[in-house]
Design a protein around this motif. Structure first.
Motif, short mmCIF file in Angstrom:
data_model
loop_
_atom_site.label_atom_id
_atom_site.label_comp_id
_atom_site.label_asym_id
_atom_site.label_seq_id
_atom_site.Cartn_x
_atom_site.Cartn_y
_atom_site.Cartn_z
N VAL A 113 -0.39 -0.51 12.66
CA VAL A 113 0.97 -0.80 13.12
C VAL A 113 0.99 -0.58 14.63
CG1 VAL A 113 3.41 -0.18 12.92
CG2 VAL A 113 1.93 -0.05 10.90
N SER A 114 1.35 -1.62 15.37
CA SER A 114 1.37 -1.54 16.83
C SER A 114 2.79 -1.65 17.35
CB SER A 114 0.52 -2.66 17.43
OG SER A 114 -0.81 -2.57 16.96
N TYR A 115 3.08 -0.88 18.39
CA TYR A 115 4.41 -0.85 19.00
C TYR A 115 4.30 -1.22 20.47
CZ TYR A 115 5.65 1.97 14.93
OH TYR A 115 5.85 2.42 13.66
N ALA A 127 -0.53 2.37 18.99
CA ALA A 127 -0.92 1.86 17.68
C ALA A 127 -1.17 3.02 16.73
CB ALA A 127 -2.15 0.97 17.79
N LEU A 128 -0.92 2.78 15.47
CA LEU A 128 -1.09 3.78 14.42
C LEU A 128 -1.89 3.20 13.27
CD1 LEU A 128 2.69 4.75 14.20
CD2 LEU A 128 0.95 6.06 15.39
N ARG A 129 -2.78 3.99 12.70
CA ARG A 129 -3.36 3.64 11.41
C ARG A 129 -2.37 4.17 10.40
NH1 ARG A 129 -6.79 -0.28 11.92
NH2 ARG A 129 -8.23 0.17 13.58
N SER A 130 -2.02 3.33 9.45
CA SER A 130 -0.95 3.70 8.53
C SER A 130 -1.38 3.48 7.09
CB SER A 130 0.28 2.85 8.82
OG SER A 130 0.64 2.96 10.18
N SER A 131 -0.94 4.39 6.24
CA SER A 131 -1.16 4.28 4.80
C SER A 131 0.21 4.21 4.13
CB SER A 131 -1.90 5.50 4.26
OG SER A 131 -3.13 5.66 4.91
N PHE A 132 0.37 3.26 3.26
CA PHE A 132 1.62 3.11 2.51
C PHE A 132 1.29 3.16 1.03
CE2 PHE A 132 2.03 0.81 6.48
CZ PHE A 132 3.26 1.22 6.96
N VAL A 133 2.14 3.83 0.26
CA VAL A 133 2.01 3.84 -1.19
C VAL A 133 3.25 3.17 -1.74
CG1 VAL A 133 1.78 5.24 -3.28
CG2 VAL A 133 0.66 5.97 -1.15
N ALA A 134 3.04 2.16 -2.57
CA ALA A 134 4.14 1.42 -3.17
C ALA A 134 4.04 1.51 -4.68
CB ALA A 134 4.10 -0.05 -2.73
N GLN A 135 5.18 1.34 -5.33
CA GLN A 135 5.21 1.31 -6.78
C GLN A 135 6.10 0.16 -7.23
OE1 GLN A 135 6.85 4.75 -8.87
NE2 GLN A 135 5.16 4.59 -10.31
N GLN A 136 5.68 -0.48 -8.29
CA GLN A 136 6.46 -1.59 -8.85
C GLN A 136 7.32 -1.05 -9.98
OE1 GLN A 136 4.35 -4.70 -10.96
NE2 GLN A 136 5.62 -6.24 -9.96
#
Length: 159
Positions: A113-115, A127-136
């Motif tokens: 993710v870049s700003y 810039a950031l290295r990002s981890s996202f956790v999603a659920q359906q």
């Protein structure tokens, strides 16, 4: 006899049309990997535009994140950050290097993710290295958590 043939042809055409529409719909249906990648993109867009309603819609109530400063922020704290108080320009946010991993109704998405922000007439980038956790749940993907790690700028040559 002609009436019977006409009805048969009409029914056959209706069935063929329905199958064609179904196959087009299936061909354009997003894969789970595409869906979670798009979720992360929509989340970043909502962050960049300070769209609190969208951020609420894209996250579960038990959402929690680890900020770039290492702070643990529950959903309410995260949402409180996205209240625009002045006329400062909004940051430009881009998401790339997206790598989704779907495991049933849970997904992990890694991304960069870049700003870009203008402060005092100068544009600053990070810039950031990002981890996202999603659920359906009920057919819709939402974020459960995020974690951000700043990427160190490259050192100037000779330093």
């Amino acid at each position: 006899m002609i009436s019977v043939l006409s009805r048969r042809c009409s029914n056959t055409l209706c069935i063929a049309g329905a199958l064609a529409c179904l196959s087009i719909t299936l061909a354009h249906a997003a894969t789970p990997e595409q869906s979670v990648s798009e979720l992360v993109q929509r989340f970043a867009t909502a962050q960049g535009t300070f769209d609190r309603a969208a951020l609420e819609a894209l996250t579960f109530e038990n959402y929690i994140e680890i900020s770039p400063l290492g702070e643990v922020d529950p959903r309410a704290k995260m949402l409180s950050f996205y209240v625009k108080h002045d006329d400062k320009p909004l940051p430009a946010i881009t998401v790339d290097e997206i790598t989704p991993r779907v495991l049933g109704n849970t997904a992990i998405v890694l991304a960069k993710v870049s700003y870009a922000m203008t402060v005092g007439g100068q544009t600053r980038t990070s810039a950031l290295r990002s981890s996202f956790v999603a659920q359906q749940q009920d057919g819709a993907w939402k974020l459960v958590s995020a974690q951000y790690t700043p990427i160190r700028p490259l050192a100037a040559p000779g330093k």
